[in-house]
Scaffold this active site. Sequence first.
Site, PDB file in Angstrom:
ATOM      1  N   SER A  80      -5.886   7.810  -0.064  1.00  0.00           N
ATOM      2  CA  SER A  80      -4.539   7.918  -0.629  1.00  0.00           C
ATOM      3  C   SER A  80      -4.484   7.135  -1.931  1.00  0.00           C
ATOM      4  O   SER A  80      -5.263   6.180  -2.122  1.00  0.00           O
ATOM      5  CB  SER A  80      -3.555   7.297   0.378  1.00  0.00           C
ATOM      6  OG  SER A  80      -2.358   6.916  -0.247  1.00  0.00           O
TER       7      SER A  80
ATOM      8  N   TYR B 270      -2.253   0.039   5.732  1.00  0.00           N
ATOM      9  CA  TYR B 270      -2.552   1.391   5.232  1.00  0.00           C
ATOM     10  C   TYR B 270      -3.351   1.285   3.929  1.00  0.00           C
ATOM     11  O   TYR B 270      -4.380   1.941   3.762  1.00  0.00           O
ATOM     12  CB  TYR B 270      -1.246   2.174   5.016  1.00  0.00           C
ATOM     13  CG  TYR B 270      -1.497   3.621   4.647  1.00  0.00           C
ATOM     14  CD1 TYR B 270      -2.004   4.517   5.599  1.00  0.00           C
ATOM     15  CD2 TYR B 270      -1.242   4.109   3.366  1.00  0.00           C
ATOM     16  CE1 TYR B 270      -2.249   5.851   5.269  1.00  0.00           C
ATOM     17  CE2 TYR B 270      -1.479   5.432   3.034  1.00  0.00           C
ATOM     18  CZ  TYR B 270      -1.977   6.303   3.992  1.00  0.00           C
ATOM     19  OH  TYR B 270      -2.224   7.619   3.655  1.00  0.00           O
TER      20      TYR B 270
ATOM     21  N   LYS C  30      -7.257   2.415   3.494  1.00  0.00           N
ATOM     22  CA  LYS C  30      -7.590   3.533   2.596  1.00  0.00           C
ATOM     23  C   LYS C  30      -8.487   3.061   1.449  1.00  0.00           C
ATOM     24  O   LYS C  30      -9.316   3.806   0.938  1.00  0.00           O
ATOM     25  CB  LYS C  30      -6.308   4.186   2.069  1.00  0.00           C
ATOM     26  CG  LYS C  30      -5.549   4.940   3.144  1.00  0.00           C
ATOM     27  CD  LYS C  30      -6.341   6.147   3.620  1.00  0.00           C
ATOM     28  CE  LYS C  30      -5.839   6.726   4.906  1.00  0.00           C
ATOM     29  NZ  LYS C  30      -6.653   7.847   5.382  1.00  0.00           N
TER      30      LYS C  30
END
Length: 269
Positions: A152, A180, A184
């Site tokens: 992402s 997150y 990522k």
Amino acid sequence: MEREAGAGVSDPLFDLAGRVAVVTGGAGQLGRVFVEGLVARGMRVASFDVASGGAPEGASEYEVDITDRAAVESALAAVVGELGAPHLLVNNAGLDSPPDAPAVEVGPFEDVPEAAFDSVMDVNVKGALLCCQTVGAAMARAGRGSIVNISSVYGMLSPVQDLYEFRRARGETYVKPVAYSVSKGALLNLTRYLATYWAKDGVRVNTLTFAGVWNDQDGEFLEAFAARSPMGRMLDENEALGALVFLASDASSYVTGSNLVVDGGWSAW
Ligand SMILES: NC(=O)c1ccc[n+]([C@@H]2O[C@H](COP(=O)([O-])OP(=O)(O)OC[C@H]3O[C@@H](n4cnc5c(N)ncnc54)[C@H](O)[C@@H]3O)[C@@H](O)[C@H]2O)c1
């Protein structure tokens, strides 16, 4: 044989017919697009997902928790028996906190519970690692293959916390969780590590990075996102497929260790 005028030309560069793919998280929003798109291109596709019943028609569905190595190994053995040795692994399963995530998940950085951090790292990083150790290794033994790790823009850059201001304006707390971004970001270097490790075994490893995908989010969030995006909008889920087909196919035969960024220009300014 002559083609009819206007008939589609099949391009050997992008031809995936007859090859075998494993897509993790194939029951999710992007996973379904990937599975459907690969099946439509003649691939034999296995979805590994904890959720069952969500994989598109034409795919073989395996109920697998990718954080459980034994479960991944036994699903891989079934795939090899049923479909053949894989040519493509898409590490797509992931945990995220969307803009409407419950308050307990999106508190201040200082208070992020260790268990919440661990569960995201477990799926997003360890799950991808285990699938590489098993499915990727099978491809290395076969002397060919492509691994695509889905990341992402939040793995390349910090989240823009201002996008979630609408939650705060309603008296709620919303901080896009750190796990997150960290998870990522880790995929970028898992990609580079394995790209060089398996380069001579014919397995290419790349990251495919997306910006936020439209999913009928809150109007105020969509407005804030559009204002920050050079193209003025989120990614449509169907726009995710083209880059995957490129990285899966022989069109990208000299591409390894790279990060293909599909973000409407998000990271360009
Ligand atoms: N949606 C976005 O805005 C966006 C943007 C950039 C990157 N991505 C990335 O794209 C990928 C897919 O995202 P999505 O929006 O389709 O998510 P999603 O939540 O719709 O789908 C994720 C899938 O992963 C599965 N999954 C979760 N834990 C698992 C486990 N332990 N084992 C097996 N399967 C498991 C879920 O059941 C679900 O079907 C993720 O890696 C995500 O980080 C998404």
